[in-house]
Design an enzyme around this catalytic site. Structure first.
Site, PDB file in Angstrom:
ATOM      1  N   HIS A 361      -2.667 -42.452  -1.905  1.00 20.49           N
ATOM      2  CA  HIS A 361      -2.620 -41.645  -3.125  1.00 20.49           C
ATOM      3  C   HIS A 361      -3.424 -42.256  -4.268  1.00 20.49           C
ATOM      4  O   HIS A 361      -3.837 -41.546  -5.182  1.00 20.49           O
ATOM      5  CB  HIS A 361      -1.163 -41.379  -3.521  1.00 20.49           C
ATOM      6  N   CYS A 674      -5.507 -27.563   2.079  1.00 16.81           N
ATOM      7  CA  CYS A 674      -5.353 -28.243   0.788  1.00 16.81           C
ATOM      8  C   CYS A 674      -5.549 -29.747   0.907  1.00 16.81           C
ATOM      9  O   CYS A 674      -5.448 -30.467  -0.075  1.00 16.81           O
ATOM     10  CB  CYS A 674      -3.989 -27.932   0.168  1.00 16.81           C
TER      11      CYS A 674
END
Length: 752
Positions: A361, A674
């Site tokens: 992330h 996505c």
């Protein structure tokens, strides 16, 4: 034996200078195994040879001068075979190479063991003896175990040694490698966030202003003494007087007549405060470690504890006094959303994370911000980076510390070219989203990390394909209230009037932790995360769904996405709770509220085989290629050791996506991408050929991807896909895509 192994490895790890570390290593091994000679050769891949770096038994004059080719002699043979070689009569072996300079004529027995780090041979460790004998299995096992433990320490020592030699006036600097986390290039000054304060991370450096360093040291000592006074006062009612005497001992050690005086001398001699503290503390601690008396040996721990406390306060003082550079290269053990938020966006030019990989992330956040990032640079301790001039190449995963002016000039030219290419993409961002043959696409943005930047092209998108609701949770010190969430979600929904906004419910766990809701698991990516957590805590889930529905009252563009779905029961339970929240709000507000469309993330492999059932229960699905790749390949995407195995262009991943696309089309089940793969040129070309028409990506990739698809035809992409699906490796697949782009004369227009 285990104690000796630990001591040898610890001694090597604590010695900051590589040559001295190697000299200490061979002497310790020779003593531990009671052999007559021990030597270590280190690999030089530029010169393609092993250099004798240290020896205890051979000719000392040969150290640093004698090199043995990778394919020469017994040393080269150990490196080639990547396994131990144990010979009683080494000089009679056909691979034996006579090297007069080392003076090894008197030795017959030979045992060589490779030192391997991440599949790369770093060196060869050898022991020799005059008697003609085969070394025992225990001796061989000792050397193999030592080699395994030394590998990462040696890699670290080499990096430290290279970094220590760098000065602000270096002509060449030093280059390090990581994983390309976010594309782009930047030049700036390294700023270390939350440095780990341990002596192993401290490199020995000189200082130009001893008075300033002394002032820093005195301040750290003053704070440390105050801490000891508070601790002694707090414990005075619980401990006897003789136990409390340790705090008096600490005070005395810090005084000018003891450790404090030694540290002052080191600073006066030109060492910076951190280096002086390290040199003195480690020297005194090792002297106590070598004592026979158990009580005195324990005092080594006291010295280290004392030194650690002073170091903590020294680093804290430096951190608070440090001024942010104009162009910040953020360096951290693991970059977090909070760290990014603390640095003004106009000053942040790049990110370097010592942990994590391409799709951790931290990398995703960097891509959302449109800044280059390099991940997994774990070999170099944090404090070696501080205040150094840095070039970050996010395309190739290269980092250059203290680069020359010529190198900076060349990278600045490339950065200027990159800016010009992005300007060319932006010229077409408002044009129709279609291929050259007229096939229509929908382009949406992934949002939730840097909302202001992500919304800058809102008018050119078809909405938000993934709004990550977890990051507003992560940067707080408690769960946000329902009204907090209503205000936030209403702002996002209002930024895209008349366009779909897909909001994913809270997706924490794995590598996304809440500071106020600790989850400690041995394997967090296979644990309590995503929908599993929120269904176990309906009070969290219901508040969030209520907030989403309330925020949607004036906008009517909300879709809800459920993460980490792996079976149908989870879908049924989540839909029940969404209906409950909608019914309760309708009753409270005395209006009829429509049920938002509900979708599921396809990221757990089990859902690939549940598509017909899912299509009957929910309105749409969205493929999270990051986690789907991770789970299909059984690779932790944050683990730099296996990061080379994580690849969304792996044949199995592409074949799974192809099957998924075909099944969704047959079911007339709305599907979108996505994950990060849809925002990469190679990925979007192949996905478009598979039949995917809806892509959600970081806003920084939007203009480039639209520009690319406007220059290709579907028929030629399908031909490319046919060839790609027959490939057996990601490398082959990349070569096929590169060949296609070269034929279309597009490759040089996609990056400088």
């Amino acid at each position: 034996m285990l104690g000796q192994l630990r001591r040898i490895v610890q001694d090597v790890a604590q010695e900051p200078i590589l040559n001295k570390a190697m000299a200490g290593l061979v002497s310790s091994v020779k003593h531990a195994l009671e052999t007559e000679c021990c030597s270590v050769y280190l690999a030089d891949y530029k010169q393609q040879h092993f250099m004798l770096m240290a020896t205890d038994g051979l000719n000392q004059d040969a150290v640093g001068k004698v090199a043995i080719g990778f394919s020469e002699g017994l040393i080269g043979w150990v490196g080639q075979r990547e396994e131990p070689i144990n010979l009683a009569q080494a000089h009679l072996h056909p691979r034996f190479k006579v090297t007069p300079e080392v003076s090894e004529d008197s030795f017959s027995a030979f045992l060589g063991c490779p030192i391997i780090h991440h599949r790369k041979v770093l060196g060869v460790l050898t022991i020799q003896q005059a008697a003609e004998r085969v070394f025992s299995e225990d001796e061989e096992s000792f050397l193999v175990t030592l080699g395994v433990q030394l590998a990462s320490v040696l890699a670290n020592a080499e990096m430290r040694d290279a970094a220590t030699r760098i000065t602000p006036f270096s002509q060449q600097g030093s280059q390090f490698h990581g994983l390309p986390g976010s594309p782009g290039m930047a030049i700036g000054e390294a700023y270390v966030a939350q440095p780990a304060s341990d002596f192993a991370a401290i490199s020995l450096k000189r200082a130009e202003d001893p008075e300033k360093e002394l002032a820093l040291f005195y301040r750290a000592v003053k704070i440390t003494k105050a801490e000891f006074n508070r601790l002694a006062e707090r414990m005075s009612s619980h401990l006897p007087a003789d136990a409390l005497a340790i705090f008096d001992v600490y005070h005395q050690l810090l005084d000018a007549a003891s450790l404090g005086r030694e540290i002052e001398i080191q600073i006066t001699d030109g060492w910076c405060a951190k280096s002086a503290l390290k040199r003195v503390v480690e020297r005194f601690a090792r002297q106590f470690d070598d004592m026979d008396d158990p009580y005195l040996r324990e005092r080594g721990l006291d010295i280290r504890d004392l030194g650690q406390r002073v170091l903590n306060n020294l680093l804290d003082t430096e951190q608070r006094r440090a001024k942010l550079p104009d162009k910040v290269v953020l360096v951290a053990d693991e970059v977090t959303a909070t760290m990014l938020a603390e640095i003004p966006r106009e000053q942040l030019v790049a990110v370097v994370s010592l942990r994590g990989s391409v799709n951790s992330h931290a990398a995703i956040m960097a891509r959302a911000l449109g800044i280059p990032a390099v991940m997994g640079v774990s070999e170099l301790p944090l404090l070696h980076w501080h205040a150094q001039r840095v070039i970050v190449d996010g395309y190739q995963g290269h980092i250059l510390l203290s680069p020359s002016e010529a190198l900076c000039h060349e990278y600045q030219r490339l950065i200027t070219e990159d800016v010009a290419l992005n300007a060319r993409y932006m010229e077409e961002i408002s044009l129709p989203s279609a291929s050259k043959c007229g096939e229509q696409f929908k382009f949406m943005v992934n949002s939730g990390l840097a909302v202001e930047l992500e919304n800058v092209h809102a008018q050119y998108t078809d909405g938000v394909g993934l709004y990550r609701t977890e990051f507003p949770f992560i940067i707080r010190d408690q769960f946000p209230t329902e009204q907090d969430q209503v205000d936030l979600y209403a702002q996002v929904l209002g930024s895209y009037p008349g366009k779909t906004v897909v909001m994913r419910t809270l997706d924490v766990g794995g590598d996304k932790a809440l500071p106020y809701f600790s989850i400690i698991e041995e394997n967090p990516f296979l644990g309590w995360r995503g929908i599993r957590l929120t269904l176990d805590h309906p009070e969290i889930f219901l508040v969030q769904i209520r907030a989403m529905i309330r925020a949607n009252i004036d906008h009517d563009n909300l879709h809800i996405l459920l993460p980490m779905i792996c079976d149908l029961h989870e879908v049924d339970e989540a839909i029940r709770l969404v209906k409950q929240a909608c019914f309760e709000l309708s009753d409270e507000l005395e209006i009829t509220l429509p049920l938002p469309k509900i979708g599921v993330m396809i990221e757990v492999p089990s859902t690939l085989y549940l598509l017909p059932e899912l299509a009957a229960k929910v309105d749409f699905c969205s493929v999270g290629t990051n986690d789907l790749t991770q789970y299909l390949l059984a690779v932790d995407r944050n683990n730099a050791r296996v990061a080379n195995l994580y690849d969304a262009l792996h044949p199995s991943v592409l074949r799974a996506l192809y099957r998924l696309g075909q099944d969704a089309q047959a079911l007339h089940f709305p599907i979108s991408i996505c994950g990060e793969l849809g925002g990469e040129p190679a990925g979007v070309l192949l996905l478009a050929a598979m039949g995917f028409r809806r892509f959600s990506m970081n806003s920084s990739n939007l203009a480039r991807i639209k520009w690319l698809l406007r220059r290709v035809e579907l028929a030629e992409l399908q031909q490319l896909l046919t060839e790609v699906l027959q490939c057996h490796s990601p490398k082959q697949i990349r070569a096929e895509v590169q060949r296609f782009l070269e034929q279309k004369q597009l490759l040089t227009k996609l990056r400088a």
